[in-house]
Design a protein around this motif. Structure first.
Motif, PDB file in Angstrom:
ATOM      1  N   VAL A   1       0.852  -1.184   0.000  1.00  0.00           N
ATOM      2  CA  VAL A   1       0.000   0.000   0.000  1.00  0.00           C
ATOM      3  C   VAL A   1       0.891   1.239   0.000  1.00  0.00           C
ATOM      4  N   MET A   2       0.621   2.163  -0.947  1.00  0.00           N
ATOM      5  CA  MET A   2       1.322   3.446  -0.981  1.00  0.00           C
ATOM      6  C   MET A   2       0.370   4.539  -0.537  1.00  0.00           C
ATOM      7  N   ASP A   3       0.850   5.429   0.316  1.00  0.00           N
ATOM      8  CA  ASP A   3      -0.010   6.547   0.685  1.00  0.00           C
ATOM      9  C   ASP A   3       0.108   7.665  -0.351  1.00  0.00           C
ATOM     10  N   ALA A   4      -0.786   8.651  -0.241  1.00  0.00           N
ATOM     11  CA  ALA A   4      -0.854   9.714  -1.229  1.00  0.00           C
ATOM     12  C   ALA A   4       0.459  10.510  -1.353  1.00  0.00           C
ATOM     13  N   PRO A   5       1.121  10.880  -0.246  1.00  0.00           N
ATOM     14  CA  PRO A   5       2.395  11.608  -0.380  1.00  0.00           C
ATOM     15  C   PRO A   5       3.458  10.805  -1.119  1.00  0.00           C
ATOM     16  N   ALA A   6       3.505   9.485  -0.903  1.00  0.00           N
ATOM     17  CA  ALA A   6       4.512   8.663  -1.567  1.00  0.00           C
ATOM     18  C   ALA A   6       4.308   8.651  -3.077  1.00  0.00           C
ATOM     19  N   ILE A   7       3.064   8.548  -3.508  1.00  0.00           N
ATOM     20  CA  ILE A   7       2.792   8.557  -4.950  1.00  0.00           C
ATOM     21  C   ILE A   7       3.201   9.893  -5.558  1.00  0.00           C
ATOM     22  N   ALA A   8       2.869  10.988  -4.873  1.00  0.00           N
ATOM     23  CA  ALA A   8       3.231  12.308  -5.373  1.00  0.00           C
ATOM     24  C   ALA A   8       4.741  12.474  -5.461  1.00  0.00           C
ATOM     25  N   VAL A   9       5.455  11.992  -4.454  1.00  0.00           N
ATOM     26  CA  VAL A   9       6.917  12.089  -4.457  1.00  0.00           C
ATOM     27  C   VAL A   9       7.511  11.295  -5.614  1.00  0.00           C
ATOM     28  N   MET A  10       7.014  10.070  -5.843  1.00  0.00           N
ATOM     29  CA  MET A  10       7.549   9.241  -6.918  1.00  0.00           C
ATOM     30  C   MET A  10       7.242   9.841  -8.292  1.00  0.00           C
ATOM     31  N   VAL A  11       6.038  10.391  -8.486  1.00  0.00           N
ATOM     32  CA  VAL A  11       5.713  11.028  -9.765  1.00  0.00           C
ATOM     33  C   VAL A  11       6.643  12.212 -10.012  1.00  0.00           C
ATOM     34  N   GLN A  12       6.869  13.000  -8.977  1.00  0.00           N
ATOM     35  CA  GLN A  12       7.768  14.150  -9.116  1.00  0.00           C
ATOM     36  C   GLN A  12       9.183  13.700  -9.444  1.00  0.00           C
ATOM     37  N   PRO A  22       7.773  21.595  -2.507  1.00  0.00           N
ATOM     38  CA  PRO A  22       6.772  20.675  -1.945  1.00  0.00           C
ATOM     39  C   PRO A  22       5.780  20.219  -3.004  1.00  0.00           C
ATOM     40  N   VAL A  23       5.248  19.010  -2.819  1.00  0.00           N
ATOM     41  CA  VAL A  23       4.261  18.480  -3.749  1.00  0.00           C
ATOM     42  C   VAL A  23       2.959  18.241  -3.001  1.00  0.00           C
ATOM     43  N   ALA A  24       1.853  18.340  -3.728  1.00  0.00           N
ATOM     44  CA  ALA A  24       0.543  18.114  -3.115  1.00  0.00           C
ATOM     45  C   ALA A  24       0.210  16.634  -3.160  1.00  0.00           C
ATOM     46  N   PRO A  25      -0.201  16.029  -2.035  1.00  0.00           N
ATOM     47  CA  PRO A  25      -0.602  14.613  -2.049  1.00  0.00           C
ATOM     48  C   PRO A  25      -1.748  14.381  -3.026  1.00  0.00           C
ATOM     49  N   ILE A  26      -1.748  13.228  -3.672  1.00  0.00           N
ATOM     50  CA  ILE A  26      -2.786  12.891  -4.648  1.00  0.00           C
ATOM     51  C   ILE A  26      -3.923  12.197  -3.906  1.00  0.00           C
ATOM     52  N   GLU A  27      -5.002  12.934  -3.658  1.00  0.00           N
ATOM     53  CA  GLU A  27      -6.119  12.413  -2.881  1.00  0.00           C
ATOM     54  C   GLU A  27      -7.257  11.879  -3.758  1.00  0.00           C
ATOM     55  N   ARG A  28      -7.164  12.051  -5.052  1.00  0.00           N
ATOM     56  CA  ARG A  28      -8.200  11.598  -5.993  1.00  0.00           C
ATOM     57  C   ARG A  28      -7.803  10.231  -6.549  1.00  0.00           C
TER      58      ARG A  28
END
Length: 217
Positions: A1-12, A22-28
């Motif tokens: 399981v990946m949380d929203a901040p982790a996905i945003a960090v990896m995409v960046q 800073p990146v915005a967490p992906i909540e959608r």
């Protein structure tokens, strides 16, 4: 399981974002590209965890495609004994986590007493040796004590400040070396240069010590 901040960090990170911003967490629900990024991360983690050879967890490869939103919510983790491993993914400004859950039944099947070792009789010995090695590295506090004298309770009650108490003749040869209230060796008290020392004479014999306590002298 990946949380929203982790996905945003990896995409960046994968698409050349500024690591200091800073990146915005992906909540959608994840987009197609974001789902591909999450799947890639899961695949790399699974390969690292799986291992190889007879110690492999035998995970199914490749891992299923990542899911999010309502589809992910329907995949409820079973409430049972399991190991949880949490990995951190971070930039200077943001931190996310990837959580791996390994059910106990999987560990018992591949690591426990019911595991099929393929006729290899050294596995249990190897693990015992490794565990023993870690235990032997544990730090313990050693204490050396020297017997003073055998006195009655009346003698002890009569002690006064400044009173001098004599050691028994062989007290220097009967120092006890102990750790965590367990006597280990009988030692000889001495001095080497400016330092006081104890020299090990022989291992402590608890049975003999008990007998000596019953028969004074």
């Amino acid at each position: 399981v990946m949380d929203a901040p982790a996905i945003a960090v990896m995409v960046q990170a994968l698409f050349g974002g500024d690591p200091d911003q800073p990146v915005a967490p992906i909540e959608r629900d994840l987009s197609q590209i974001e789902t591909d990024v999450a799947t890639t991360v899961f695949q790399e983690v699974a390969m690292a965890l799986n291992g190889s050879g007879r110690r492999s967890l035998e995970l199914r490869q490749p891992v299923p495609r990542a899911m999010s939103g309502n589809e992910a919510k329907r995949r409820v983790l079973r409430d049972g004994a399991a190991v949880r491993i949490i990995y951190g993914i971070s930039t200077p400004t943001d931190t996310g986590t990837v959580t791996v859950m390994i059910p106990q039944r999987i560990l018992l099947a591949t690591r426990g007493a019911t595991a099929d070792h393929g006729g290899d009789q050294t596995t249990e010995f190897d693990w015992r040796a490794r565990f023993s090695e870690e235990v032997m590295r544990s730090a313990v506090r050693l204490e050396a004590t020297m017997p003073l004298a055998r006195l009655s309770l009346g003698d002890l009650a009569a002690f006064q400040p400044g009173q001098v108490i004599e050691f028994e003749e062989d007290a220097q040869l009967q120092a006890k070396l102990s750790a965590r209230d367990n006597t280990l060796f009988v030692c000889e008290f001495g001095k080497l240069g400016q330092n006081y020392t104890v020299r090990i004479r022989h291992p402590h014999d608890g049975g003999q010590d008990f007998i000596d306590g019953l028969v004074p002298g």
